[in-house]
Scaffold this motif. Structure first.
Motif, PDB file in Angstrom:
ATOM      1  N   ARG A  89       0.856  -1.199   0.000  1.00  0.00           N
ATOM      2  CA  ARG A  89       0.000   0.000   0.000  1.00  0.00           C
ATOM      3  C   ARG A  89       0.880   1.232   0.000  1.00  0.00           C
ATOM      4  O   ARG A  89       1.160   1.826   1.032  1.00  0.00           O
ATOM      5  N   CYS A  91       0.286   4.183  -1.182  1.00  0.00           N
ATOM      6  CA  CYS A  91      -0.432   5.432  -0.930  1.00  0.00           C
ATOM      7  C   CYS A  91      -1.452   5.204   0.175  1.00  0.00           C
ATOM      8  O   CYS A  91      -2.314   4.349   0.052  1.00  0.00           O
ATOM      9  N   ARG A  92      -1.330   5.943   1.264  1.00  0.00           N
ATOM     10  CA  ARG A  92      -2.225   5.725   2.413  1.00  0.00           C
ATOM     11  C   ARG A  92      -3.548   6.479   2.221  1.00  0.00           C
ATOM     12  O   ARG A  92      -3.658   7.343   1.368  1.00  0.00           O
ATOM     13  N   TYR A  93      -4.503   6.154   3.078  1.00  0.00           N
ATOM     14  CA  TYR A  93      -5.784   6.861   3.052  1.00  0.00           C
ATOM     15  C   TYR A  93      -5.679   8.175   3.817  1.00  0.00           C
ATOM     16  O   TYR A  93      -4.905   8.289   4.768  1.00  0.00           O
TER      17      TYR A  93
ATOM     18  N   GLU B 103     -12.728   8.449  -0.966  1.00  0.00           N
ATOM     19  CA  GLU B 103     -11.404   8.186  -1.543  1.00  0.00           C
ATOM     20  C   GLU B 103     -11.461   6.915  -2.385  1.00  0.00           C
ATOM     21  O   GLU B 103     -12.286   6.036  -2.118  1.00  0.00           O
ATOM     22  N   ARG B 106      -7.162   2.000  -2.172  1.00  0.00           N
ATOM     23  CA  ARG B 106      -5.714   2.214  -2.277  1.00  0.00           C
ATOM     24  C   ARG B 106      -4.974   0.891  -2.137  1.00  0.00           C
ATOM     25  O   ARG B 106      -5.055   0.239  -1.087  1.00  0.00           O
ATOM     26  N   LEU B 112      -4.577   3.474  -9.712  1.00  0.00           N
ATOM     27  CA  LEU B 112      -5.667   4.419  -9.956  1.00  0.00           C
ATOM     28  C   LEU B 112      -5.725   4.778 -11.442  1.00  0.00           C
ATOM     29  O   LEU B 112      -4.696   4.986 -12.095  1.00  0.00           O
TER      30      LEU B 112
END
Ligand code: SF4
Ligand code: FES
Lengths: 215, 252
Positions: A89, A91-93, B103, B106, B112
Motif C-alpha cells: 500500500r 499510498c495511504r488513506y 477516496e 488504495r 488508480l
C-alpha cells in the motif's frame, strides 16, 4: 511447486514459517514459565533446578541451538512480510480507517521488536553473565533495580500482547482453524497469553515488593 | 419527505500519474431515500452543466450483485453501513450536514485510473489462473447424479457469494487479497466439479496473487468486516489448508 518453493516463494509459505517457528517459541515460553515458577519454591530449590538443567550438557546446547534457529527464522521471515506489506500500500488513506483490529494484531512488528531488544538484555543478564553467584542471587540483583524491573514488566506486557494474537494466528495460517473450535482457540490464546504474562510479571514485582522472595 | 444535505470531499485525479487532491461539494437538500451513487449522479449533472469534468466512479448493476462499484467512504470501504456495497448505501445513514470523505481504493495492485476508478484487473488475472472448472460441455449429466452433502453445498455457496469488489483489499492494512482468493479457492475446492483441479488451482492462484503485488495476510480480520457479502476468514484458513495439501501431495 515443491514444498520449499511454496515456503520461500509465496506469501502464505513465508507466513507458515513465521507460524511454525512461533509455535516452537510458544512451546519454549511455556517451559520457561514452568522453570521461572520454581522461584516460588525458594532460592535453594531454584538454584538446584538451574543446576539440574545445566547437567543436561550437550542436550541443552542442542535445544538452545534449535531455539535460536526458530527465533532467527521467526524474526527474519516476519520482517520480510512486514516489508512486503508496507510495499503493498504505497499510498495511504487520508481518513483513518473506521474499522480497527484488536490492539494486538496491528502492533505485531512493534511488540516483536521490543521483545527482541528485551531478549538481548535478558540473555546478557542471565545466560551470558559471567557471575560466580548462584542464579537466584543474580535474578534478585538484576531485578531489584527499579528501572530494570520496569523494563522487564514492559517487555512482558509486549510479549503478552504479541502472543495473544500470534497463538491464534498460527492456527489460521497453518490452516488448522475450523468453525467448530476457532472461537475456542481465540479465547485460549487470550487466556494463555494473559496467564503467562501475569505469572512472569509476578517475579519482578515480588522481588521489588518483598524482602524475603528468592532471598 | 426526509432530506439530508452533505458536504462532500471527493478525491479528484485526472489520470494515473497526475497529482490528486480533494474537491469539496455542497450537495444541497437530497431525499434521504436516495442512494449514494444517485447523489454522485446529481453532483455530476451539475458539473456537466457547468462545463466541468464529472467525477469518474465505477458502477454497473446498482443492486449489490456485480461488484463493480466501490470507494472508501469516511475511512471504510463501501461506507460504514455493514454488509452493503457502495451502490446499496443510502443517504439515510448519514447525519444531515456532515462532511463525507470519499477516496478511491488504495493498493499497489489496484492502480488508480481516474478520480475514484481503480484498475482491478489483478483480480481477473488471478481468476484466469484457476477460478473456473473445466467440464466437458456435451451431454450434461442429470444434476442429482453428483452427490453433494448439504453442509458442504452451503459452505461452497457462502464462499460463492464473493462479488470480486475488492473491498477486502481496500480494508486490509496490508492490501492483501487473501479473502477474495480464499473465497474463490474454497468455493471450488468444496464441490465435486472443482475437485479434479484443486491442487493446480490453489498453487496457481496464490502464485498469481503474489505476482500482482498484493500484501501478505496479517490475520487481522478487517477484510471480513468490510466485505459486503460477509465472506468469513475461515475461507482463508481453508485456502491455506488447500495449499499445504497441494504441497505435500503434489503430483501435477
Ligand atoms: S471477499 Fe468480499 S470484499 Fe473481497 S472481493 Fe469478495 S465480496 Fe468483495
Ligand atoms: S454497482 Fe453492482 S455491486 Fe454496486
Amino acid at each position: 511447486m515443491t514444498l520449499l518453493q511454496i515456503l520461500l516463494g509465496s506469501s502464505i509459505g513465508r507466513k507458515a514459517v513465521v507460524a511454525a517457528s512461533g509455535a516452537v517459541l510458544a512451546l519454549f515460553l511455556a517451559l520457561h514459565l514452568a522453570g521461572s515458577l520454581v522461584t516460588f519454591l525458594g532460592a535453594a530449590t531454584f538454584n538446584a533446578y538451574h543446576a539440574g538443567l545445566h547437567s543436561l550438557g550437550p542436550l541443552l546446547a542442542l535445544l538452545e541451538l534449535a531455539l535460536a534457529g526458530a527465533l532467527v527464522a521467526h524474526a527474519v521471515f516476519a520482517a520480510w512480510l512486514w516489508v512486503d506489506s508496507l510495499a503493498a500500500r504505497p499510498c495511504r488513506y487520508a481518513v483513518p480507517a473506521a474499522l480497527r483490529g484488536r490492539l494486538s494484531s496491528g502492533t505485531m512488528p512493534f511488540t516483536g521488536l521490543l521483545i527482541l531488544v528485551f531478549l538481548v538484555v535478558h540473555l546478557a543478564d542471565f545466560r551470558f553473565a559471567a557471575s560466580p553467584s548462584p542464579l537466584a542471587a543474580q535474578v534478585v540483583a538484576a531485578l531489584q533495580v527499579p528501572p530494570r524491573a520496569a523494563f522487564y514488566l514492559l517487555a512482558v506486557a509486549a510479549l503478552t500482547v504479541h502472543v495473544s494474537h500470534g497463538f491464534w494466528s498460527l492456527f489460521q495460517t497453518l490452516g488448522l482453524s475450523h468453525p467448530g473450535y476457532s472461537a475456542l482457540i481465540r479465547q485460549a490464546s487470550l487466556a494463555g497469553a494473559l496467564g503467562t504474562g501475569g505469572l512472569f510479571m509476578l517475579i519482578p514485582i515480588l522481588i521489588l515488593a518483598s524482602r524475603s522472595f528468592l532471598r | 419527505m426526509k432530506t439530508v444535505s452533505l458536504k462532500l470531499r471527493i478525491w479528484r485525479q485526472a489520470g494515473p500519474s497526475s497529482p490528486g487532491a480533494f474537491q469539496d461539494f455542497d450537495t444541497g437538500p437530497l431525499a434521504a431515500a436516495m442512494s449514494f451513487l444517485e447523489m454522485l449522479d446529481g453532483v455530476n449533472e451539475r458539473l456537466i452543466l457547468a462545463g466541468q469534468e464529472p467525477i469518474a466512479f465505477d458502477h454497473d448493476c446498482r443492486e449489490g450483485i456485480c461488484g463493480t462499484c466501490g470507494a472508501v467512504v469516511d475511512g471504510q470501504a463501501h461506507g460504514r453501513q455493514a454488509g452493503t456495497t457502495l451502490c446499496q448505501l443510502s443517504l439515510r445513514h448519514f447525519a444531515a450536514g456532515s462532511t463525507v470523505v470519499v477516496e478511491p481504493f488504495r493498493a499497489r495492485a489496484f492502480p488508480l485510473i481516474k478520480d475514484l476508478v481503480v484498475d482491478r484487473s489483478a483480480f481477473d488475472a488471478i481468476i484466469a489462473e484457476g477460478g473456473y472448472v473445466s467440464v466437458s460441455s456435451s451431454a450434461a449429466p442429470e444434476a442429482n447424479t453428483l452427490p453433494v452433502p448439504p453442509d458442504r453445498a452451503e459452505e461452497a455457496l457462502d464462499a460463492a457469494q464473493c462479488i470480486g469488489c475488492g473491498a477486502c483489499v481496500a480494508a486490509c492494512p496490508n492490501a492483501s487479497a487473501m479473502l477474495f482468493v480464499g473465497a474463490k479457492v474454497s468455493h471450488l475446492a468444496l464441490l465435486p466439479q472443482g475437485d479434479p483441479e484443486r491442487r493446480r488451482r490453489v498453487v496457481a492462484m496464490v502464485r498469481q496473487m503474489d505476482a500482482q503485488g498484493f500484501g501478505p495476510c496479517g490475520n487481522e480480520g478487517l477484510c471480513e468486516r468490510a466485505c459486503p457479502k460477509g465472506i468469513s476468514i475461515r475461507h482463508i484458513a481453508r485456502m491455506n489448508r488447500e495449499l499445504w495439501r497441494a504441497a505435500f501431495l503434489a503430483r501435477d
